[in-house]
Motif scaffolding. Structure first.
Motif, PDB file in Angstrom:
ATOM      1  N   LEU A  58       0.833  -1.203   0.000  1.00 49.17           N
ATOM      2  CA  LEU A  58       0.000   0.000   0.000  1.00 49.17           C
ATOM      3  C   LEU A  58       0.869   1.255   0.000  1.00 49.17           C
ATOM      4  CD1 LEU A  58      -2.881  -0.624   2.570  1.00 49.17           C
ATOM      5  CD2 LEU A  58      -3.051  -0.587   0.080  1.00 49.17           C
ATOM      6  N   GLY A  59       1.871   1.261   0.891  1.00 48.62           N
ATOM      7  CA  GLY A  59       2.749   2.420   0.983  1.00 48.62           C
ATOM      8  C   GLY A  59       3.559   2.628  -0.282  1.00 48.62           C
ATOM      9  N   MET A  60       4.088   1.543  -0.831  1.00 53.77           N
ATOM     10  CA  MET A  60       4.920   1.661  -2.033  1.00 53.77           C
ATOM     11  C   MET A  60       4.102   2.128  -3.241  1.00 53.77           C
ATOM     12  SD  MET A  60       7.637  -1.510  -1.750  1.00 53.77           S
ATOM     13  CE  MET A  60       6.513  -2.792  -1.193  1.00 53.77           C
ATOM     14  N   ILE A  61       2.894   1.581  -3.401  1.00 50.70           N
ATOM     15  CA  ILE A  61       2.042   2.000  -4.520  1.00 50.70           C
ATOM     16  C   ILE A  61       1.654   3.468  -4.362  1.00 50.70           C
ATOM     17  CG2 ILE A  61      -0.216   1.702  -5.597  1.00 50.70           C
ATOM     18  CD1 ILE A  61       0.010  -1.283  -4.982  1.00 50.70           C
ATOM     19  N   THR A  62       1.345   3.865  -3.140  1.00 47.25           N
ATOM     20  CA  THR A  62       0.961   5.258  -2.911  1.00 47.25           C
ATOM     21  C   THR A  62       2.107   6.200  -3.231  1.00 47.25           C
ATOM     22  OG1 THR A  62      -0.608   4.579  -1.203  1.00 47.25           O
ATOM     23  CG2 THR A  62       0.071   6.889  -1.205  1.00 47.25           C
ATOM     24  N   GLN A  63       3.327   5.837  -2.826  1.00 47.65           N
ATOM     25  CA  GLN A  63       4.475   6.684  -3.136  1.00 47.65           C
ATOM     26  C   GLN A  63       4.687   6.782  -4.646  1.00 47.65           C
ATOM     27  OE1 GLN A  63       6.145   8.755  -1.359  1.00 47.65           O
ATOM     28  NE2 GLN A  63       7.539   9.325  -3.016  1.00 47.65           N
ATOM     29  N   ALA A  64       4.532   5.668  -5.346  1.00 50.59           N
ATOM     30  CA  ALA A  64       4.649   5.703  -6.809  1.00 50.59           C
ATOM     31  C   ALA A  64       3.584   6.616  -7.415  1.00 50.59           C
ATOM     32  CB  ALA A  64       4.526   4.290  -7.380  1.00 50.59           C
TER      33      ALA A  64
ATOM     34  N   ILE B  56       7.506   8.202   4.761  1.00 54.75           N
ATOM     35  CA  ILE B  56       6.409   8.246   5.729  1.00 54.75           C
ATOM     36  C   ILE B  56       6.848   9.014   6.973  1.00 54.75           C
ATOM     37  CG2 ILE B  56       4.918   6.853   7.234  1.00 54.75           C
ATOM     38  CD1 ILE B  56       5.225   4.610   5.056  1.00 54.75           C
ATOM     39  N   GLN B  57       8.080   8.748   7.420  1.00 57.51           N
ATOM     40  CA  GLN B  57       8.613   9.481   8.561  1.00 57.51           C
ATOM     41  C   GLN B  57       8.701  10.975   8.250  1.00 57.51           C
ATOM     42  OE1 GLN B  57       9.483   8.195  11.760  1.00 57.51           O
ATOM     43  NE2 GLN B  57       9.315  10.407  12.068  1.00 57.51           N
ATOM     44  N   THR B  58       9.081  11.310   7.028  1.00 61.00           N
ATOM     45  CA  THR B  58       9.139  12.710   6.619  1.00 61.00           C
ATOM     46  C   THR B  58       7.759  13.352   6.667  1.00 61.00           C
ATOM     47  OG1 THR B  58      11.028  12.231   5.179  1.00 61.00           O
ATOM     48  CG2 THR B  58       9.837  14.280   4.769  1.00 61.00           C
TER      49      THR B  58
ATOM     50  N   LEU C 115       1.303  11.717   1.674  1.00 61.73           N
ATOM     51  CA  LEU C 115       2.626  11.591   1.061  1.00 61.73           C
ATOM     52  C   LEU C 115       2.743  12.500  -0.162  1.00 61.73           C
ATOM     53  CD1 LEU C 115       3.108   7.723   1.305  1.00 61.73           C
ATOM     54  CD2 LEU C 115       4.574   9.431   2.389  1.00 61.73           C
ATOM     55  N   PHE C 116       1.606  12.822  -0.758  1.00 62.94           N
ATOM     56  CA  PHE C 116       1.601  13.749  -1.891  1.00 62.94           C
ATOM     57  C   PHE C 116       2.149  15.116  -1.493  1.00 62.94           C
ATOM     58  CE2 PHE C 116      -0.689  16.942  -4.524  1.00 62.94           C
ATOM     59  CZ  PHE C 116      -0.115  16.627  -5.742  1.00 62.94           C
ATOM     60  N   GLU C 117       1.839  15.561  -0.280  1.00 64.47           N
ATOM     61  CA  GLU C 117       2.310  16.870   0.163  1.00 64.47           C
ATOM     62  C   GLU C 117       3.827  16.895   0.303  1.00 64.47           C
ATOM     63  OE1 GLU C 117       0.435  19.543   0.293  1.00 64.47           O
ATOM     64  OE2 GLU C 117      -1.269  18.311  -0.315  1.00 64.47           O
ATOM     65  N   VAL C 118       4.404  15.805   0.775  1.00 64.65           N
ATOM     66  CA  VAL C 118       5.864  15.712   0.881  1.00 64.65           C
ATOM     67  C   VAL C 118       6.491  15.810  -0.500  1.00 64.65           C
ATOM     68  CG1 VAL C 118       7.789  14.246   1.606  1.00 64.65           C
ATOM     69  CG2 VAL C 118       5.717  14.353   3.002  1.00 64.65           C
ATOM     70  N   GLU C 119       5.912  15.056  -1.451  1.00 64.37           N
ATOM     71  CA  GLU C 119       6.443  15.054  -2.814  1.00 64.37           C
ATOM     72  C   GLU C 119       6.270  16.418  -3.473  1.00 64.37           C
ATOM     73  OE1 GLU C 119       8.355  13.421  -6.120  1.00 64.37           O
ATOM     74  OE2 GLU C 119       8.080  12.577  -4.104  1.00 64.37           O
ATOM     75  N   ALA C 120       5.104  17.035  -3.282  1.00 57.80           N
ATOM     76  CA  ALA C 120       4.840  18.330  -3.904  1.00 57.80           C
ATOM     77  C   ALA C 120       5.794  19.394  -3.369  1.00 57.80           C
ATOM     78  CB  ALA C 120       3.389  18.739  -3.653  1.00 57.80           C
ATOM     79  N   ARG C 121       6.038  19.371  -2.071  1.00 60.08           N
ATOM     80  CA  ARG C 121       6.960  20.342  -1.490  1.00 60.08           C
ATOM     81  C   ARG C 121       8.380  20.121  -2.007  1.00 60.08           C
ATOM     82  NH1 ARG C 121       4.941  20.603   4.894  1.00 60.08           N
ATOM     83  NH2 ARG C 121       2.775  21.150   4.418  1.00 60.08           N
ATOM     84  N   ALA C 122       8.765  18.863  -2.105  1.00 55.25           N
ATOM     85  CA  ALA C 122      10.109  18.559  -2.606  1.00 55.25           C
ATOM     86  C   ALA C 122      10.271  19.017  -4.049  1.00 55.25           C
ATOM     87  CB  ALA C 122      10.391  17.065  -2.489  1.00 55.25           C
ATOM     88  N   ALA C 123       9.161  19.054  -4.792  1.00 53.91           N
ATOM     89  CA  ALA C 123       9.197  19.478  -6.195  1.00 53.91           C
ATOM     90  C   ALA C 123       9.031  20.987  -6.341  1.00 53.91           C
ATOM     91  CB  ALA C 123       8.099  18.756  -6.978  1.00 53.91           C
ATOM     92  N   GLY C 124       8.932  21.696  -5.209  1.00 49.09           N
ATOM     93  CA  GLY C 124       8.809  23.142  -5.263  1.00 49.09           C
ATOM     94  C   GLY C 124       7.431  23.634  -5.619  1.00 49.09           C
TER      95      GLY C 124
END
Length: 287
Positions: free
Chosen positions: A166-172, A253-255, A269-278
């Motif tokens: 679940l976690g891996m698919i969500t991160q992808a 997930i920890q992040t 997890l989308f918010e972490v990715e979006a922030r990392a992408a600026g």
């Protein structure tokens, strides 16, 4: 989840007695025909007792602890645990049940409460085959898919592997969605495309909608997912299985938790990715 499972048992005609550490939570079930008891030992008049708790220690406490299910003068014939807990805790409880002459079936359930209520849950069970066969009609009232995985704690590993995935698919999903959105593709359009492709699934449909709306109302929060990744990576170390993708997602997930999303759904997890992408948090201009 326990409420949804209980409602399914009631709908199937089961004679149901319920207990919850927060007594008020039993009222909706009482209104539908269940009987509530003030102490967990009040459940032991039943032949089969289902347990749904949040963590390994909770399972140990409600079964073997002071005032637990095994402390009563009369014990149930079978205890069925549907929680996601460690194999070690499950084994400890199984041994205690065996010593008390009680059969134990580890039967973790997959699916959030809404999906289980809609008939899309799945249960993996492990324990003696004869115990499984006895409990199977009740498990089938709760979920359409019920699988027997082995005689001991195999179901615990299956459920943990499921939650790792679940976690891996969500991160992808959040990575490719972020890439598409930053390139000018509306989030909703990208998710609709995925759902209509060979990659479409019930999971992508539900989590994709959460990403489109940036709605992180928890069905399963990041703290709970982190707990399952802790268990999964611990099992991997014990079995000497490399888990490079799971290990990376564990840190993401920890992040997310570090960014304040501990109690939010793991779609955050989308918010972490979006922030990392600026990308600006809350920017829905390309929805």
């Amino acid at each position: 989840m326990g409420t949804v499972m209980s409602e399914s048992l009631l709908a199937g005609g089961a004679d149901l007695t319920v207990w919850n550490r927060t007594a008020a939570k039993t009222k909706p079930l009482v209104d539908k025909g269940a009987k509530a008891v003030p102490a967990i030992t009040g459940l032991t008049d039943a032949d089969i007792v289902f347990v749904m708790v949040s963590a390994s220690q909770d399972l140990i406490d409600v079964v073997t602890g002071e005032g637990g299910l095994l402390s009563a003068d009369r014990t149930p014939s079978v205890i069925v645990d549907c929680s996601t807990v460690s194999a070690e805790a499950s084994s400890e409880v199984r041994a205690a049940c065996r010593a008390a002459g009680v059969d134990f079936l580890a039967s973790p359930i997959s699916g959030n409460p809404h999906m289980v209520a809609d008939g899309m849950g799945a249960i993996v069970a492990s324990g003696p085959r004869e115990t499984y066969d006895r409990v199977l009609p009740y498990l089938q009232l709760i979920a359409p898919t019920v699988v027997h995985a082995g005689p001991e704690e195999q179901s615990r590993l299956v459920k943990i592997c499921h939650n790792l995935m679940l976690g891996m698919i969500t991160q992808a999903l959040v990575e490719v969605t972020t890439l598409a959105e930053k390139g000018g593709v509306p989030r909703g359009a990208f998710i609709d495309f995925l759902n209509g492709s060979v990659l479409g699934s019930t999971f992508i449909k539900h989590k994709g909608r959460a990403l489109v709306e940036r709605d992180y109302t928890p069905t399963f929060n990041n703290k709970m997912l982190r707990k399952d990744f802790d268990l999964g990576l611990g099992a991997a170390r014990h079995l000497e299985v490399p888990m490079p993708v799971s290990s990376m997602v564990h840190q993401l997930i920890q992040t997310a938790i570090g960014h304040g999303f501990a109690e939010e759904d793991y779609a955050a997890l989308f918010e972490v990715e979006a922030r990392a992408a600026g990308m600006r948090s809350g920017d829905d201009s390309t929805r």
